[in-house]
Design a protein around this motif. Structure first.
Motif, PDB file in Angstrom:
ATOM      1  N   THR A 168      44.155  42.041  38.561  1.00 55.74           N
ATOM      2  CA  THR A 168      44.760  43.040  37.676  1.00 55.74           C
ATOM      3  C   THR A 168      43.649  43.846  37.014  1.00 55.74           C
ATOM      4  N   ALA A 169      44.044  45.001  36.450  1.00 59.02           N
ATOM      5  CA  ALA A 169      43.066  45.851  35.769  1.00 59.02           C
ATOM      6  C   ALA A 169      43.692  46.424  34.505  1.00 59.02           C
ATOM      7  N   SER A 170      43.193  45.980  33.366  1.00 64.95           N
ATOM      8  CA  SER A 170      43.648  46.477  32.069  1.00 64.95           C
ATOM      9  C   SER A 170      42.837  47.708  31.683  1.00 64.95           C
ATOM     10  N   SER A 171      43.414  48.527  30.817  1.00 70.04           N
ATOM     11  CA  SER A 171      42.698  49.718  30.357  1.00 70.04           C
ATOM     12  C   SER A 171      43.345  50.245  29.088  1.00 70.04           C
ATOM     13  N   LEU A 172      42.533  50.921  28.270  1.00 72.38           N
ATOM     14  CA  LEU A 172      43.103  51.599  27.099  1.00 72.38           C
ATOM     15  C   LEU A 172      43.941  52.787  27.523  1.00 72.38           C
ATOM     16  N   SER A 173      43.469  53.487  28.530  1.00 72.93           N
ATOM     17  CA  SER A 173      44.205  54.649  29.030  1.00 72.93           C
ATOM     18  C   SER A 173      43.749  54.951  30.440  1.00 72.93           C
ATOM     19  N   THR A 174      44.587  55.639  31.178  1.00 77.27           N
ATOM     20  CA  THR A 174      44.240  56.118  32.510  1.00 77.27           C
ATOM     21  C   THR A 174      44.838  57.514  32.644  1.00 77.27           C
ATOM     22  N   PRO A 175      44.451  58.253  33.662  1.00 78.07           N
ATOM     23  CA  PRO A 175      45.113  59.538  33.887  1.00 78.07           C
ATOM     24  C   PRO A 175      46.620  59.391  34.094  1.00 78.07           C
ATOM     25  N   SER A 176      47.096  58.206  34.451  1.00 77.67           N
ATOM     26  CA  SER A 176      48.529  57.971  34.648  1.00 77.67           C
ATOM     27  C   SER A 176      49.278  57.695  33.347  1.00 77.67           C
ATOM     28  N   ARG A 177      48.574  57.562  32.253  1.00 77.96           N
ATOM     29  CA  ARG A 177      49.228  57.219  30.984  1.00 77.96           C
ATOM     30  C   ARG A 177      50.343  58.196  30.605  1.00 77.96           C
ATOM     31  N   GLY A 178      50.146  59.464  30.901  1.00 75.20           N
ATOM     32  CA  GLY A 178      51.167  60.457  30.582  1.00 75.20           C
ATOM     33  C   GLY A 178      52.482  60.216  31.295  1.00 75.20           C
ATOM     34  N   ILE A 179      52.441  59.612  32.447  1.00 74.69           N
ATOM     35  CA  ILE A 179      53.658  59.302  33.205  1.00 74.69           C
ATOM     36  C   ILE A 179      54.407  58.144  32.553  1.00 74.69           C
ATOM     37  N   PHE A 180      53.662  57.138  32.128  1.00 72.81           N
ATOM     38  CA  PHE A 180      54.289  55.927  31.595  1.00 72.81           C
ATOM     39  C   PHE A 180      54.690  56.042  30.132  1.00 72.81           C
ATOM     40  N   ARG A 181      54.073  56.959  29.399  1.00 73.10           N
ATOM     41  CA  ARG A 181      54.313  57.155  27.977  1.00 73.10           C
ATOM     42  C   ARG A 181      54.206  55.840  27.211  1.00 73.10           C
ATOM     43  N   GLU A 182      55.311  55.338  26.658  1.00 76.00           N
ATOM     44  CA  GLU A 182      55.242  54.144  25.810  1.00 76.00           C
ATOM     45  C   GLU A 182      55.157  52.837  26.601  1.00 76.00           C
ATOM     46  N   LEU A 183      55.390  52.894  27.902  1.00 76.49           N
ATOM     47  CA  LEU A 183      55.353  51.692  28.728  1.00 76.49           C
ATOM     48  C   LEU A 183      53.911  51.282  29.020  1.00 76.49           C
ATOM     49  N   ASN A 184      53.615  50.016  28.854  1.00 77.28           N
ATOM     50  CA  ASN A 184      52.310  49.474  29.239  1.00 77.28           C
ATOM     51  C   ASN A 184      52.433  48.897  30.643  1.00 77.28           C
ATOM     52  N   PHE A 185      52.328  49.776  31.636  1.00 80.55           N
ATOM     53  CA  PHE A 185      52.427  49.371  33.036  1.00 80.55           C
ATOM     54  C   PHE A 185      51.254  48.464  33.383  1.00 80.55           C
ATOM     55  N   ALA A 186      51.506  47.400  34.127  1.00 83.61           N
ATOM     56  CA  ALA A 186      50.473  46.428  34.487  1.00 83.61           C
ATOM     57  C   ALA A 186      50.141  46.564  35.973  1.00 83.61           C
ATOM     58  N   PRO A 187      49.162  47.392  36.323  1.00 86.91           N
ATOM     59  CA  PRO A 187      48.833  47.567  37.737  1.00 86.91           C
ATOM     60  C   PRO A 187      48.101  46.346  38.291  1.00 86.91           C
ATOM     61  N   CYS A 188      48.355  46.068  39.564  1.00 87.73           N
ATOM     62  CA  CYS A 188      47.712  44.899  40.179  1.00 87.73           C
ATOM     63  C   CYS A 188      47.292  45.238  41.605  1.00 87.73           C
TER      64      CYS A 188
END
Length: 171
Positions: free
Chosen positions: A45-65
């Motif tokens: 998995t990869a955690s992050s404070l923000s990514t360029p995809s953050r605007g898509i997810f808005r309030e959701l903390n998506f957990a990419p793996c």
């Protein structure tokens, strides 16, 4: 490179060239005592404070793996080569020079193995487009011990990571 640049390249590789498998190889900083210089980290998995995809997810903390089949193949390749390997979560940072020791403390406390700058967005894009992605990293410096590989050693120490990634890609 960082996540914004990776986002451009990965989007174009997937959309314009039909890439189905993307593997990031590179260096990272170790964040656990058991992780040593020159060890390989395979990022589940990869955690992050923000990514360029953050605007898509808005309030959701998506957990990419990572893609499971790539991850499994990489682990088997590392084991076959006898390479000291760690599998688990990493942290993708927006900055190279750290300004958040408090955040590092929390990452270490929560078992994050290493820090780098691209994998979280790579995993986001892979999920979005239904392709496979994996990050295979070599520990080049360590946030706890302050050890670091000299530049000339980096050139000689990354071969295992490359071989593991290639074996995973073509397994």
């Amino acid at each position: 490179m960082g996540m914004p640049s990776l986002s451009i390249y990965a989007n174009e590789l997937i959309r314009d060239f039909g890439a189905k498998t993307l593997i990031r190889i590179g260096s990272c900083g170790g964040m656990q005592d058991r992780v040593k210089i020159r060890d390989v980290i395979i990022a589940m998995t990869a955690s992050s404070l923000s990514t360029p995809s953050r605007g898509i997810f808005r309030e959701l903390n998506f957990a990419p793996c990572a893609d499971w089949s790539l991850l499994q193949s990489a682990v088997l390749a590392a084991e076959a080569r006898g390479v000291p390997t760690h599998v688990g979560g990493i942290y993708s940072a927006d900055v190279f020079y750290d300004e958040r020791p408090d955040l590092n403390e929390q990452m270490i406390r929560h078992g994050i193995l290493g820090v780098e700058m691209e994998a979280a967005e790579l995993y986001n894009l892979a999920a979005r487009y239904g392709v496979r992605a994996l990050a295979v990293l070599t520990v080049s410096d360590h946030l706890i011990t302050n050890e670091a590989l000299p530049a000339e050693d980096r050139e000689k120490s990354f071969g295992d990571m490359v071989e593991i990634a290639l074996e995973a890609a073509f397994a």
